[in-house]
Design an enzyme around this catalytic site. Structure first.
Site, PDB file in Angstrom:
ATOM      1  N   HIS A   1       3.789   8.143 -48.995  1.00  0.00           N
ATOM      2  CA  HIS A   1       2.997   9.057 -49.833  1.00  0.00           C
ATOM      3  C   HIS A   1       3.732   9.542 -50.408  1.00  0.00           C
ATOM      4  O   HIS A   1       3.624  10.359 -50.841  1.00  0.00           O
ATOM      5  CB  HIS A   1       2.543  10.272 -48.232  1.00  0.00           C
ATOM      6  CG  HIS A   1       1.827   9.367 -47.077  1.00  0.00           C
ATOM      7  ND1 HIS A   1       1.128   8.810 -47.010  1.00  0.00           N
ATOM      8  CD2 HIS A   1       2.559   9.415 -45.657  1.00  0.00           C
ATOM      9  CE1 HIS A   1       0.517   8.677 -45.704  1.00  0.00           C
ATOM     10  NE2 HIS A   1       1.490   9.074 -44.945  1.00  0.00           N
TER      11      HIS A   1
ATOM     12  N   GLU B   1      24.181  22.422 -51.681  1.00  0.00           N
ATOM     13  CA  GLU B   1      24.800  23.399 -51.875  1.00  0.00           C
ATOM     14  C   GLU B   1      25.853  22.682 -52.446  1.00  0.00           C
ATOM     15  O   GLU B   1      27.036  24.228 -52.808  1.00  0.00           O
ATOM     16  CB  GLU B   1      24.335  24.023 -50.483  1.00  0.00           C
ATOM     17  CG  GLU B   1      24.955  23.859 -49.615  1.00  0.00           C
ATOM     18  CD  GLU B   1      25.316  25.405 -48.090  1.00  0.00           C
ATOM     19  OE1 GLU B   1      24.682  26.255 -48.803  1.00  0.00           O
ATOM     20  OE2 GLU B   1      24.492  24.704 -47.265  1.00  0.00           O
TER      21      GLU B   1
ATOM     22  N   ASN C   1      26.229  47.703 -53.149  1.00  0.00           N
ATOM     23  CA  ASN C   1      25.893  46.960 -53.340  1.00  0.00           C
ATOM     24  C   ASN C   1      24.594  46.624 -52.946  1.00  0.00           C
ATOM     25  O   ASN C   1      24.193  47.725 -52.179  1.00  0.00           O
ATOM     26  CB  ASN C   1      26.407  45.827 -51.070  1.00  0.00           C
ATOM     27  CG  ASN C   1      26.064  45.062 -51.091  1.00  0.00           C
ATOM     28  OD1 ASN C   1      25.674  43.862 -51.826  1.00  0.00           O
ATOM     29  ND2 ASN C   1      26.636  43.810 -49.934  1.00  0.00           N
ATOM     30  N   GLY C   2      23.293  45.863 -53.639  1.00  0.00           N
ATOM     31  CA  GLY C   2      21.993  46.332 -53.295  1.00  0.00           C
ATOM     32  C   GLY C   2      21.623  46.209 -54.813  1.00  0.00           C
ATOM     33  O   GLY C   2      22.228  45.385 -55.991  1.00  0.00           O
TER      34      GLY C   2
ATOM     35  N   LYS D   1      27.153  33.831 -49.033  1.00  0.00           N
ATOM     36  CA  LYS D   1      27.228  34.106 -47.636  1.00  0.00           C
ATOM     37  C   LYS D   1      26.516  34.816 -47.288  1.00  0.00           C
ATOM     38  O   LYS D   1      25.828  34.135 -46.146  1.00  0.00           O
ATOM     39  CB  LYS D   1      28.415  33.976 -46.718  1.00  0.00           C
ATOM     40  CG  LYS D   1      28.456  34.011 -44.945  1.00  0.00           C
ATOM     41  CD  LYS D   1      28.384  32.226 -45.012  1.00  0.00           C
ATOM     42  CE  LYS D   1      28.757  31.766 -44.120  1.00  0.00           C
ATOM     43  NZ  LYS D   1      28.764  30.542 -43.473  1.00  0.00           N
TER      44      LYS D   1
ATOM     45  N   LYS E   1      23.116  20.996 -46.468  1.00  0.00           N
ATOM     46  CA  LYS E   1      24.453  21.223 -46.931  1.00  0.00           C
ATOM     47  C   LYS E   1      25.091  20.204 -48.447  1.00  0.00           C
ATOM     48  O   LYS E   1      26.260  20.685 -49.486  1.00  0.00           O
ATOM     49  CB  LYS E   1      25.246  20.035 -46.072  1.00  0.00           C
ATOM     50  CG  LYS E   1      24.922  20.868 -44.717  1.00  0.00           C
ATOM     51  CD  LYS E   1      26.738  22.036 -44.344  1.00  0.00           C
ATOM     52  CE  LYS E   1      26.026  23.294 -44.811  1.00  0.00           C
ATOM     53  NZ  LYS E   1      24.677  24.212 -44.523  1.00  0.00           N
TER      54      LYS E   1
HETATM   55  C1  AGP Z   1      23.297  27.784 -45.592  1.00  0.00           C
HETATM   56  O1  AGP Z   1      24.301  26.693 -45.672  1.00  0.00           O
HETATM   57  C2  AGP Z   1      23.187  28.347 -46.324  1.00  0.00           C
HETATM   58  N1  AGP Z   1      24.567  29.051 -46.856  1.00  0.00           N
HETATM   59  C3  AGP Z   1      21.832  30.086 -45.712  1.00  0.00           C
HETATM   60  O2  AGP Z   1      20.932  28.494 -46.250  1.00  0.00           O
HETATM   61  C4  AGP Z   1      21.775  30.216 -45.510  1.00  0.00           C
HETATM   62  O3  AGP Z   1      22.173  29.462 -44.409  1.00  0.00           O
HETATM   63  C5  AGP Z   1      20.746  31.238 -45.509  1.00  0.00           C
HETATM   64  O4  AGP Z   1      21.265  31.964 -46.257  1.00  0.00           O
HETATM   65  C6  AGP Z   1      21.085  31.926 -43.874  1.00  0.00           C
HETATM   66  O5  AGP Z   1      21.927  33.136 -44.038  1.00  0.00           O
HETATM   67  P1  AGP Z   1      21.711  33.666 -42.712  1.00  0.00           P
HETATM   68  O6  AGP Z   1      21.793  32.588 -41.173  1.00  0.00           O
HETATM   69  O7  AGP Z   1      23.250  34.644 -42.813  1.00  0.00           O
HETATM   70  O8  AGP Z   1      20.404  34.678 -42.059  1.00  0.00           O
END
Ligand code: AGP
Length: 615
Positions: free
Chosen positions: A511, A495, A100-101, A610, A492
């Site tokens: 504006h 996405e 991962n990375g 996520k 929301k």
């Molecule tokens: C929110 O619905 C998104 N999935 C995304 O913007 C998320 O809030 C953002 O990636 C930050 O994640 P975190 O709170 O785990 O740092």
């Protein structure tokens, strides 16, 4: 933001790994794979697409073996395809890794390895790690897997989480964490051990977990585990017992995790408040912040850093801290903060808001804060996450596992955590009279019931969603403390339904944005009865005068607004500082129902993950 699950023990590894990956699929999901060692051979199964495709492959051709590792991929280098899926093998098939990375120097490493005769099978950056481990095992590490992984990791630039196995030492897994490319957790079972990038993967099997810190590695076998630094020196570790129960991480009778998490908010906010509000004494109690009155009074500024939904939560928090604790607040995107050479010092507290606790942009902002000697606070949901561990004081959201990629209950929990923190600072700094604190506490006590009433709009919102689902562009308008909720409502919707939506401060319409308004543009206006209500009504009238479609969030009993708006969703009368928490509920439901109506993949929207652990 890939998912990693590894196992070693007496049971068959493949089913445990696949079930664990299923709980991580929200982290990244364009391909998946698993490697198991059996009879001193590595057996690999990989497939593109959802995890169920891999599961089907395993049903056709099961894997036997008591040690293995699996991976769900969110592609960075190399298209989503079977040959780019992890795990990746060395050329001789004796070593296998998941990663991962991003290997920032993978091109030069790839050329170096190709010059030594290595043939690559993928376009990924990660594959170089498998070949580097094999090369070091043959030269200098004398077949010692941990040493070979350590030496290979030393060649990599960037942040990494790596798990490696080898047929030379078929009884052990080696895991490494470098930087903030997502967590590495070692699960301690009964005579069996797990490794995972995120703890929901292993909650069914154990809740005892050790988290690797930056530049640490773990050697895991049937006999136990050892955590060392990258010079192989053992380091002390704490075993965390995770309070989350496996049922909490399951969907239950809901159609989607997001739906479940929206409806959990009455309970989850009760958990957020629990133990922190002394109702009789009218006091807020946050010992986990490790904050004394003198330090609180020396505080000159709070710099909130966060990304996405968590950033919008910080915009709400700004109102709390400035109004209640009389502290100046700036709110920055994590990805911007460290590049503007922020003016922070010992009198500044940098507050990270992050559900996962692993968002690399937010963690990088904390590194900048540390460098400038600011106090570091974090508000996190994932217990034991990096943002929690490196902070001087951390508040947990206590929202329980949030699996849906679109953040809902963590958002409302982080807003309430900031309200609590602002009241706590007000107590320590003497900026609020005890009676005022008592009133705020009385308001907070009503919040779970108010949220429950807001959830009762679900039927009306679902009908509204069926009307709105055919539109392509939306505006969300709010003012004051509800402007961030307009931003959140827009995020929301966009996405999870892939419709274009923008949040705007309502006062900004004249504006520019009002040029967009016509009969094809629904405008969602947060027009609750508060000090800015009349201004919101005037904005609604301006939209109507241009044939726009107005959806108003209004306060129960406000019949006048029904004469102006095309659709009205009524919410209970709410104390102004709690309005953001109540107003966001119908917007979460609207996004959810529009996405469902459009047949979108609500819990795993395309291109998203996520936890964003790559820059
Ligand atoms: C929110 O619905 C998104 N999935 C995304 O913007 C998320 O809030 C953002 O990636 C930050 O994640 P975190 O709170 O785990 O740092």
């Amino acid at each position: 933001m890939c998912g990693i699950v590894g196992y070693v023990g007496a049971r068959e590894a493949a089913p445990l790994i696949i079930d664990g990956l299923q709980r991580l699929e929200y982290r990244g999901y364009d391909s998946a794979g698993i490697a198991v060692i059996h009879n001193a051979q590595i057996h690999l199964r990989r497939d593109v697409g959802k995890l169920n495709n891999l599961r089907a492959k395993l049903e056709q051709a099961p894997l036997q073996g008591n040690i293995g590792v699996g991976h769900t991929r969110w592609a960075t280098h190399g298209i989503p395809a079977e040959h780019n899926a992890h795990p990746h093998l060395s050329m001789d098939g004796r070593f296998v890794i998941v990663h991962n990375g991003i290997v920032e120097n993978f091109r030069e490493l790839r050329e170096e390895l190709q010059a030594e005769g290595v043939q690559f099978r993928s376009e990924t950056d990660s594959e170089v790690i498998a070949h580097l481990v094999a090369a070091h095992a043959a030269n200098g590490a004398h077949g010692d897997l941990a040493e070979a992984v350590r030496r290979a990791a030393a060649r990599l630039k960037g942040a990494h989480a790596i798990v490696a196995l080898s047929t030379d030492q078929p009884d052990r897994l080696v895991a490494v964490r470098i930087g903030n490319a997502g967590g590495v957790a070692v699960g301690i079972g009964d005579g069996e051990y797990f490794v995972a990038s995120d703890i929901p993967a292993i909650l069914d099997y154990t809740r005892r977990v050790v988290f690797l810190d930056d530049r640490q590695m773990a050697l895991i076998s049937n006999d136990g585990y050892e955590v060392t630094d990258l010079s192989r020196k053992p380091v002390p570790v704490s075993v965390h017992t995770i309070p989350w129960d496996p049922i909490g991480a399951a969907r239950g009778e809901y159609a989607h995790f997001m739906q479940k998490e929206i409806f959990e908010q009455g309970r989850s906010l009760t958990d957020t408040l629990r133990g922190r509000v002394m109702f009789e004494q009218a006091e807020i109690c946050l010992p986990e912040l490790n904050l004394d009155a003198a330090t609180a009074r020396r505080l000159r500024r709070i710099a909130i850093v966060a990304c996405g939904t968590s950033y919008f939560s910080g915009l709400v928090g700004k109102f709390y801290f400035e109004k209640l604790a009389r502290v100046q607040v700036d709110v920055d995107y994590g990805s911007e903060f460290r590049y503007r050479d922020p003016i922070i010092d010992e009198t500044t507290a940098v507050l990270a808001i992050t559900q996962s606790g692993e968002t690399v942009d937010t963690l990088a902002a904390l590194e900048e804060a540390r460098r400038k000697r600011a106090t570091i606070w974090s508000i996190v949901n994932a217990v034991g996450s990096q943002a929690m561990r490196i902070a001087d004081g951390a508040l947990t959201m206590n929202a329980g596992p949030e699996i849906g990629v679109a953040s809902t209950k963590a958002f409302t929990a982080s807003v309430v955590d900031q309200y609590l923190l602002a009241l706590y600072l007000a107590q320590l700094r003497g900026t609020l009279a005890p009676n005022d604190i008592r009133q705020h506490i009385a308001d907070l006590a009503r919040l779970p019931a108010l949220v429950g009433q807001a959830l009762e709009t679900d039927g009306a919102v679902r009908q509204l969603a069926e009307v709105l689902a055919s539109y392509k562009n939306f505006l969300f308008l709010g003012r004051g403390i509800n402007y961030p909720i307009a931003l959140e409502g827009a995020l929301k919707l966009k996405e999870i339904s892939y419709l274009h939506a923008e949040g705007y401060p309502a006062g900004e319409m004249k504006h520019g944005p009002i040029a967009l308004v016509d009969e094809t543009m629904p405008v969602v206006a947060i027009a609750l009865k508060d000090a800015l209500y009349d201004k919101m009504i005037s904005q609604i009238e301006q939209v109507k005068a241009r044939r726009g479609i107005v959806v108003a969030l209004a306060t129960e009993g406000d019949t006048a607004i029904a004469q102006k708006a095309d659709h009205v969703i009524y919410l209970p009368e709410t104390p102004p500082l709690l309005a953001p928490v109540v107003a966001v509920i119908p917007l979460q439901l609207l996004a959810y129902h529009v996405a469902v109506h459009r047949g979108a993949d609500v819990d795993q929207p395309r291109n998203l993950a996520k936890s964003v652990t790559v820059e």
